[in-house]
Structures are given as structure tokens and as C-alpha cells.
Write a protein that holds these residues in place. Structure first.
Motif, PDB file in Angstrom:
ATOM      1  N   LEU A  40       0.781  -1.187   0.058  1.00 54.49           N
ATOM      2  CA  LEU A  40       0.089  -0.082  -0.091  1.00 54.49           C
ATOM      3  C   LEU A  40       0.963   1.284  -0.058  1.00 54.49           C
ATOM      4  CD1 LEU A  40      -2.887  -1.067   2.467  1.00 54.49           C
ATOM      5  CD2 LEU A  40      -3.100  -0.435  -0.127  1.00 54.49           C
ATOM      6  N   THR A  41       1.839   1.441   0.958  1.00 53.78           N
ATOM      7  CA  THR A  41       2.802   2.410   0.738  1.00 53.78           C
ATOM      8  C   THR A  41       3.387   2.711  -0.776  1.00 53.78           C
ATOM      9  OG1 THR A  41       3.152   1.992   3.071  1.00 53.78           O
ATOM     10  CG2 THR A  41       5.001   3.309   1.980  1.00 53.78           C
ATOM     11  N   ILE A  42       3.939   1.490  -1.047  1.00 53.46           N
ATOM     12  CA  ILE A  42       4.569   1.756  -2.438  1.00 53.46           C
ATOM     13  C   ILE A  42       3.664   2.019  -3.338  1.00 53.46           C
ATOM     14  CG2 ILE A  42       5.524   0.437  -4.559  1.00 53.46           C
ATOM     15  CD1 ILE A  42       6.843  -1.466  -2.250  1.00 53.46           C
ATOM     16  N   CYS A  43       2.384   1.662  -3.574  1.00 51.03           N
ATOM     17  CA  CYS A  43       1.065   1.999  -4.331  1.00 51.03           C
ATOM     18  C   CYS A  43       0.940   3.597  -4.269  1.00 51.03           C
ATOM     19  CB  CYS A  43       0.186   1.135  -3.905  1.00 51.03           C
ATOM     20  SG  CYS A  43      -1.447   1.674  -4.674  1.00 51.03           S
ATOM     21  N   ILE A  44       0.705   3.924  -3.042  1.00 53.02           N
ATOM     22  CA  ILE A  44       0.338   5.220  -2.637  1.00 53.02           C
ATOM     23  C   ILE A  44       1.506   6.190  -3.137  1.00 53.02           C
ATOM     24  CG2 ILE A  44      -0.189   7.136  -0.861  1.00 53.02           C
ATOM     25  CD1 ILE A  44      -2.547   5.268  -1.625  1.00 53.02           C
ATOM     26  N   ARG A  45       2.868   5.867  -3.008  1.00 50.36           N
ATOM     27  CA  ARG A  45       3.867   6.814  -3.425  1.00 50.36           C
ATOM     28  C   ARG A  45       3.897   6.773  -5.193  1.00 50.36           C
ATOM     29  NH1 ARG A  45       8.240   4.351  -1.191  1.00 50.36           N
ATOM     30  NH2 ARG A  45       8.462   3.018  -3.044  1.00 50.36           N
ATOM     31  N   VAL A  72       4.919  10.504   1.458  1.00 47.37           N
ATOM     32  CA  VAL A  72       5.045   9.379   0.821  1.00 47.37           C
ATOM     33  C   VAL A  72       6.435   9.489   0.038  1.00 47.37           C
ATOM     34  CG1 VAL A  72       2.598   8.850   0.504  1.00 47.37           C
ATOM     35  CG2 VAL A  72       3.833  10.327  -1.062  1.00 47.37           C
ATOM     36  N   VAL A  73       7.283  10.199   0.299  1.00 47.30           N
ATOM     37  CA  VAL A  73       8.554  10.164  -0.198  1.00 47.30           C
ATOM     38  C   VAL A  73       9.379   8.974   0.098  1.00 47.30           C
ATOM     39  CG1 VAL A  73      10.802  11.471  -0.212  1.00 47.30           C
ATOM     40  CG2 VAL A  73       8.737  12.595  -0.022  1.00 47.30           C
TER      41      VAL A  73
END
Length: 155
Positions: free
Chosen positions: A27-32, A152-153
Motif C-alpha cells: 500500500l505504501t509503494i502504491c500510494i507513493r 509518501v517520499v
């Protein structure tokens, strides 16, 4: 001060998500990635409260949660990109879902439909909703009827 707030919100996002999905990193990779490309997104993560009565379901997916799957759903022009994606544990349950809109007073700041939907759903249940603005690329999450910007950096 804003950097401190978004960093704190990012930390709390992980705390809110980790008990409900082991796919937090996806989810973190996706949002970024969605944020960097300014691809608008609305992602509902079901927690304890069942959401069947609050969300108008549309297209069943039933796939394993991955950043590639979510990013492809929200690719501009994809017929599913306008609605919300529903995630339950490690599964993308459905896409193109319709959420209840909040009636909050938006005179002090402009909120788009995605943001109003994120707030609206979380006013009625304990779900966590991730939002990416199509105009600015800003990522946020809504919980308990409040919207929080996140950082999200890449680390």
C-alpha cells in the motif's frame, strides 16, 4: 511544522493499517507511485466494522493485494478508476465502489469528491481510507471523519 505533522501522520498510518493487513508495504509503494504520477485514487481498508451496508459495491475483483494491481486499477482511463477499491485483509475485494459523501462544510478549503467520500465513509465506521489527489498528487488518509496528509517520499 507541516513536515512534522505529515511525518507523524505517516507513522500513525502504519499503526492503523498493520493490524488489518500484512500488505502495508504494498500500500505504501502504491500510494507513493500514484502520488508521483498524480493518478487519483480512493482505497478503503476494512477494519472491524463490516462495510456491506455503507458501500455500494460494483465490480468484484477477489485478487491478492499488490501495488501493481491497485496501480493498474487507478490508471487514468481504466473503467474502474473513478470509484473506490475495497481491501479486506490481503484481498482486493472490489473496485469502482461508491462511498457515502460527507456533508462537512468545505467553504474554508476545497475538497474534491474523493476526499468527501473518504471523510463520509469514515464518519460512519472505523474503516481507513487512503486518498490521492488527481490535481496535486497529495496523499492523505481519512479515519474517524478526519483527513490527514501523509508523507509518501521514498526513504
Amino acid at each position: 511544522m507541516t513536515d512534522i505533522i505529515t511525518t507523524a501522520a505517516s507513522y500513525y498510518l502504519k499503526c492503523y493499517l498493520s493490524p488489518y493487513t500484512s500488505k502495508y508495504e504494498d500500500l505504501t509503494i502504491c500510494i507513493r507511485n500514484l502520488s508521483e504520477r498524480k493518478h487519483g485514487a480512493l482505497i478503503v481498508v476494512e477494519r472491524k466494522d463490516p462495510l456491506e451496508l455503507l458501500i455500494r459495491s460494483n465490480i468484484p475483483i477477489g485478487g491478492t493485494l499488490s501495488h501493481s494491481l491497485i496501480e493498474s486499477i487507478f490508471f487514468p482511463g481504466n473503467p474502474l478508476h473513478d470509484g473506490a477499491v475495497l481491501i479486506r485483509s490481503e484481498t482486493v475485494v472490489s473496485a469502482a465502489n461508491v462511498l457515502p459523501l460527507s456533508d462537512i462544510n468545505v467553504s474554508d478549503r476545497k475538497l474534491g469528491t474523493r476526499h468527501r467520500a473518504a471523510i463520509g465513509l469514515t464518519e460512519q465506521c472505523d474503516a481507513l481510507v487512503l486518498v490521492v489527489s488527481e490535481e496535486t498528487g497529495q496523499a492523505s488518509f481519512a479515519i474517524s471523519g478526519a483527513l490527514h496528509p501523509i508523507n509518501v517520499v521514498a526513504p
